[in-house]
Design a protein around this motif. Structure first.
Motif, PDB file in Angstrom:
ATOM      1  N   UNK A 127       0.852  -1.183   0.000  1.00  0.00           N
ATOM      2  CA  UNK A 127       0.000   0.000   0.000  1.00  0.00           C
ATOM      3  C   UNK A 127       0.886   1.231   0.000  1.00  0.00           C
ATOM      4  N   UNK A 128       0.833   1.947  -1.112  1.00  0.00           N
ATOM      5  CA  UNK A 128       1.555   3.205  -1.212  1.00  0.00           C
ATOM      6  C   UNK A 128       0.726   4.315  -0.562  1.00  0.00           C
ATOM      7  N   UNK A 129       1.382   5.392  -0.220  1.00  0.00           N
ATOM      8  CA  UNK A 129       0.713   6.485   0.470  1.00  0.00           C
ATOM      9  C   UNK A 129      -0.466   6.998  -0.347  1.00  0.00           C
ATOM     10  N   UNK A 130      -1.641   6.997   0.259  1.00  0.00           N
ATOM     11  CA  UNK A 130      -2.828   7.506  -0.400  1.00  0.00           C
ATOM     12  C   UNK A 130      -3.471   6.578  -1.401  1.00  0.00           C
ATOM     13  N   UNK A 131      -2.990   5.351  -1.468  1.00  0.00           N
ATOM     14  CA  UNK A 131      -3.529   4.396  -2.439  1.00  0.00           C
ATOM     15  C   UNK A 131      -4.095   3.171  -1.735  1.00  0.00           C
ATOM     16  N   UNK A 132      -4.763   2.343  -2.509  1.00  0.00           N
ATOM     17  CA  UNK A 132      -5.350   1.133  -1.963  1.00  0.00           C
ATOM     18  C   UNK A 132      -4.275   0.056  -1.784  1.00  0.00           C
ATOM     19  N   UNK A 133      -4.642  -0.958  -1.010  1.00  0.00           N
ATOM     20  CA  UNK A 133      -3.749  -2.088  -0.807  1.00  0.00           C
ATOM     21  C   UNK A 133      -3.830  -2.993  -2.037  1.00  0.00           C
ATOM     22  N   UNK A 134      -2.698  -3.205  -2.669  1.00  0.00           N
ATOM     23  CA  UNK A 134      -2.653  -3.968  -3.920  1.00  0.00           C
ATOM     24  C   UNK A 134      -1.959  -5.306  -3.736  1.00  0.00           C
ATOM     25  N   UNK A 135      -2.421  -6.268  -4.474  1.00  0.00           N
ATOM     26  CA  UNK A 135      -1.831  -7.597  -4.468  1.00  0.00           C
ATOM     27  C   UNK A 135      -0.442  -7.578  -5.102  1.00  0.00           C
ATOM     28  N   UNK A 136       0.479  -8.345  -4.499  1.00  0.00           N
ATOM     29  CA  UNK A 136       1.834  -8.462  -5.035  1.00  0.00           C
ATOM     30  C   UNK A 136       2.134  -9.908  -5.432  1.00  0.00           C
ATOM     31  N   UNK A 137       1.960 -10.831  -4.487  1.00  0.00           N
ATOM     32  CA  UNK A 137       2.308 -12.235  -4.739  1.00  0.00           C
ATOM     33  C   UNK A 137       1.640 -13.102  -3.693  1.00  0.00           C
ATOM     34  N   UNK A 138       1.498 -14.387  -4.009  1.00  0.00           N
ATOM     35  CA  UNK A 138       0.957 -15.322  -3.037  1.00  0.00           C
ATOM     36  C   UNK A 138       1.622 -16.682  -3.184  1.00  0.00           C
ATOM     37  N   UNK A 139       1.513 -17.448  -2.115  1.00  0.00           N
ATOM     38  CA  UNK A 139       2.018 -18.808  -2.132  1.00  0.00           C
ATOM     39  C   UNK A 139       1.042 -19.707  -1.381  1.00  0.00           C
ATOM     40  N   UNK A 140       0.765 -20.859  -1.969  1.00  0.00           N
ATOM     41  CA  UNK A 140      -0.035 -21.870  -1.286  1.00  0.00           C
ATOM     42  C   UNK A 140       0.865 -22.601  -0.299  1.00  0.00           C
ATOM     43  N   UNK A 141       0.469 -22.592   0.966  1.00  0.00           N
ATOM     44  CA  UNK A 141       1.338 -23.180   1.985  1.00  0.00           C
ATOM     45  C   UNK A 141       1.519 -24.676   1.757  1.00  0.00           C
ATOM     46  N   UNK A 142       0.489 -25.356   1.312  1.00  0.00           N
ATOM     47  CA  UNK A 142       0.538 -26.823   1.232  1.00  0.00           C
ATOM     48  C   UNK A 142       1.434 -27.312   0.104  1.00  0.00           C
ATOM     49  N   UNK A 143       1.388 -26.664  -1.064  1.00  0.00           N
ATOM     50  CA  UNK A 143       2.142 -27.203  -2.196  1.00  0.00           C
ATOM     51  C   UNK A 143       3.179 -26.237  -2.767  1.00  0.00           C
ATOM     52  N   UNK A 144       3.235 -25.030  -2.223  1.00  0.00           N
ATOM     53  CA  UNK A 144       4.257 -24.089  -2.664  1.00  0.00           C
ATOM     54  C   UNK A 144       3.980 -23.399  -3.989  1.00  0.00           C
TER      55      UNK A 144
END
Length: 125
Positions: free
Chosen positions: A38-55
């Motif tokens: 989340x940059x100043x004055x902006x919305x929270x944006x997706x960057x990356x994700x990981x599935x814990x079970x299978x990576x």
């Protein structure tokens, strides 16, 4: 579950940082851990994700090829390696956990039920 981010800081453009997201207890099941920013004055944006079970991982187009998300199941920790940083990457970075992920890619912040407090990343020219 409590999450704690660390590893933020100030770097020049082209530099690298590695963020960590430590979970307070061993995660079980098909959790998804996501990184958002989340940059100043902006919305929270997706960057990356990981599935814990299978990576399995997924990235926003803006960071694909520069950022890498990984996990250490023994340490209950997820990492975000950020290379070739740009000034546009400046933001507070949060990790979140979706403990009951439904179908589809978990790229919306409202789907996550646990969050850390964030860590600041500042990239200068």
């Amino acid at each position: 579950v409590q999450l704690a981010e660390s590893g933020g800081g100030r770097v020049q453009a082209g530099g690298s940082l590695r963020l960590s997201c430590a979970a307070s207890r061993r995660t079980l099941g098909h959790y998804v851990v996501g990184w958002f920013r989340q940059a100043l004055g902006k919305e929270r944006d997706f960057v990356a994700l990981i599935n814990w079970s299978d990576g399995n991982t997924y990235y926003a187009d803006s960071v694909k090829g520069r950022f890498t998300v990984s996990r250490d199941t023994d340490r209950n920790t997820v990492y975000l390696q950020m290379n070739s940083l740009k000034p546009d990457d400046t933001a507070v970075y949060y990790c979140g956990m979706d403990s009951a992920p439904g179908a589809g890619l978990r790229t919306k912040s409202e789907w996550y039920d646990y969050w850390g407090r964030g860590t600041q990343v500042s990239v200068s020219q």
